[in-house]
Design an enzyme around this catalytic site. Sequence first.
Site, PDB file in Angstrom:
ATOM      1  N   TYR A 197      79.765  82.968  57.260  1.00 15.93           N
ATOM      2  CA  TYR A 197      80.979  82.533  57.930  1.00 15.93           C
ATOM      3  C   TYR A 197      82.039  83.618  57.903  1.00 15.93           C
ATOM      4  O   TYR A 197      82.486  84.067  56.853  1.00 15.93           O
ATOM      5  CB  TYR A 197      81.477  81.212  57.336  1.00 15.93           C
ATOM      6  CG  TYR A 197      80.632  80.044  57.815  1.00 15.93           C
ATOM      7  CD1 TYR A 197      79.761  80.210  58.898  1.00 15.93           C
ATOM      8  CD2 TYR A 197      80.683  78.823  57.217  1.00 15.93           C
ATOM      9  CE1 TYR A 197      78.980  79.175  59.356  1.00 15.93           C
ATOM     10  CE2 TYR A 197      79.892  77.768  57.666  1.00 15.93           C
ATOM     11  CZ  TYR A 197      79.041  77.966  58.742  1.00 15.93           C
ATOM     12  OH  TYR A 197      78.263  76.932  59.195  1.00 15.93           O
ATOM     13  N   LYS A 205      65.623  82.202  54.060  1.00 16.77           N
ATOM     14  CA  LYS A 205      64.833  82.730  55.181  1.00 16.77           C
ATOM     15  C   LYS A 205      64.412  84.152  54.781  1.00 16.77           C
ATOM     16  O   LYS A 205      64.727  85.142  55.438  1.00 16.77           O
ATOM     17  CB  LYS A 205      65.686  82.707  56.469  1.00 16.77           C
ATOM     18  CG  LYS A 205      64.948  83.125  57.743  1.00 16.77           C
ATOM     19  CD  LYS A 205      63.876  82.156  58.170  1.00 16.77           C
ATOM     20  CE  LYS A 205      63.138  82.696  59.388  1.00 16.77           C
ATOM     21  NZ  LYS A 205      61.927  81.931  59.703  1.00 16.77           N
ATOM     22  N   ASP A 222      63.259  77.037  58.099  1.00 12.68           N
ATOM     23  CA  ASP A 222      62.668  76.412  59.292  1.00 12.68           C
ATOM     24  C   ASP A 222      61.638  75.349  58.893  1.00 12.68           C
ATOM     25  O   ASP A 222      61.684  74.209  59.354  1.00 12.68           O
ATOM     26  CB  ASP A 222      62.079  77.450  60.260  1.00 12.68           C
ATOM     27  CG  ASP A 222      61.472  78.654  59.566  1.00 12.68           C
ATOM     28  OD1 ASP A 222      61.462  78.702  58.320  1.00 12.68           O
ATOM     29  OD2 ASP A 222      60.974  79.556  60.269  1.00 12.68           O
ATOM     30  N   ASP A 263      75.404  74.111  55.410  1.00 17.62           N
ATOM     31  CA  ASP A 263      76.274  73.398  56.343  1.00 17.62           C
ATOM     32  C   ASP A 263      75.424  72.618  57.351  1.00 17.62           C
ATOM     33  O   ASP A 263      75.672  71.438  57.631  1.00 17.62           O
ATOM     34  CB  ASP A 263      77.143  74.434  57.072  1.00 17.62           C
ATOM     35  CG  ASP A 263      78.376  73.805  57.695  1.00 17.62           C
ATOM     36  OD1 ASP A 263      78.642  72.630  57.432  1.00 17.62           O
ATOM     37  OD2 ASP A 263      79.070  74.511  58.459  1.00 17.62           O
ATOM     38  N   ASP A 299      74.419  68.133  57.508  1.00 16.58           N
ATOM     39  CA  ASP A 299      74.572  67.216  58.656  1.00 16.58           C
ATOM     40  C   ASP A 299      73.238  66.551  58.967  1.00 16.58           C
ATOM     41  O   ASP A 299      73.173  65.364  59.299  1.00 16.58           O
ATOM     42  CB  ASP A 299      75.086  67.965  59.899  1.00 16.58           C
ATOM     43  CG  ASP A 299      76.613  68.079  59.924  1.00 16.58           C
ATOM     44  OD1 ASP A 299      77.196  68.277  58.842  1.00 16.58           O
ATOM     45  OD2 ASP A 299      77.224  67.972  61.015  1.00 16.58           O
TER      46      ASP A 299
END
Length: 367
Positions: A134, A187, A220, A244, A248
């Site tokens: 971010y 990742k 993934d 983040d 959700d």
Amino acid sequence: MKNYQIAIMEGDGIGPEIVRETVKVLEAVQRKCPALSLSFKPLPVGLSAYEQHGSTLPKETLESLKQCDAGVLGPVTTHIYEVHDPNMVNPSGKLRKQLDLYANIRPSRNFPGVPGRYDNVDMVIVRENTEGMYADRSLYEGDGEVMPTPDTVMSFRVVTRKASERLAKVGFELAEHRRRSVAVIHKMNVLRRGCGLFVDSCRQIAKQYEDVAVSDYHIDAFSMFMVQKPEQYDVVVTTNMFGDILSDLAAGLVGGLGLAPGLNLGDHFMLAQATHGSAPDIAGKNIANPIAEILSAKLMLEWLGIRNKDEQAITAAALIEMAVERTLLKGVKTGDLGGSATTGQFGDELVRQLENIEIREVTRWNK
Ligand code: NAD
């Protein structure tokens, strides 16, 4: 008796509506637990702060926060903040960075009375909160994004051993009090250095917690497993942006963002803040679900209690969660959960439920 000074920051969109209900519940729990002493300090942030004080995060707010023990923060409508206006900073990101709130704790679980796609989801995402991808929190100065030509943008991602290790420590400590299992998400096959450093840091910390099982997954593949068999995950430790997104997703598995609380935790301060955003599509209609923000405040009380060895704060936290469950079981729900209660009606019923719970029931439930 310790008095906790709690900053109250409403934010934008549905923020004022859900924070109002949260304060109502905190006041009710304080009446119920006379040995719990809370005082509230309203502080301006967001668009109304910009209009009245010339900044979305006024200096006075930041200074006052340092005198508080914890805070409740509503969501902010950052997508309409002017990128080039230095007085329109993202208060949420800035506060996490400035107050060093390095771990974002985001639980997701099934609630009785709320049909979800699964029955036994109970996981906590522990997300790095001060660096990563971010732009507004990855550097000491500057925003981490560079635009060498009008058609090219380069975004930096920062991963440090210090931030990764302290985050992992929170995750493993949490797991020790839960089902003793941590999944580290990364990742590493592509981001070999950044994610490599993150995973290595987590593995180093894992050595101190031999009784906690550790696994790691590529983000993934993990996204698929989360949808297929979310019941098997306990604590999930990951970097900023992955956390983040996954939180959700986790909220979607159990009924939606209206049920997804969060706590920004540092060594000296903590900020209760729901996972969701400011929901501009429903703002001002008194229909937002306040549960996520209320349960964020519940997390805050729980952690204040743990840190200060304060049984009353821990009991108060359990009381709030129990009252949320009873309200939902009674069928009082906001529209996002298929009900017809307004934000205010939900809060009122929650307070009624809370007032009717015997403290001895709470202690039993909490054990
Ligand atoms: P959002 O989380 O605000 O909304 C997504 C969907 O979920 C919307 O349909 C909304 O109505 C619904 N929703 C969210 N919270 C709800 C609640 N409590 N009750 C009922 N329904 C709820 O995400 P978005 O639309 O992508 O973003 C809106 C704004 O929020 C943007 O400006 C974004 O930058 C900002 N945002 C802020 C934060 C934060 O302050 N921590 C987090 C995420 C997004």
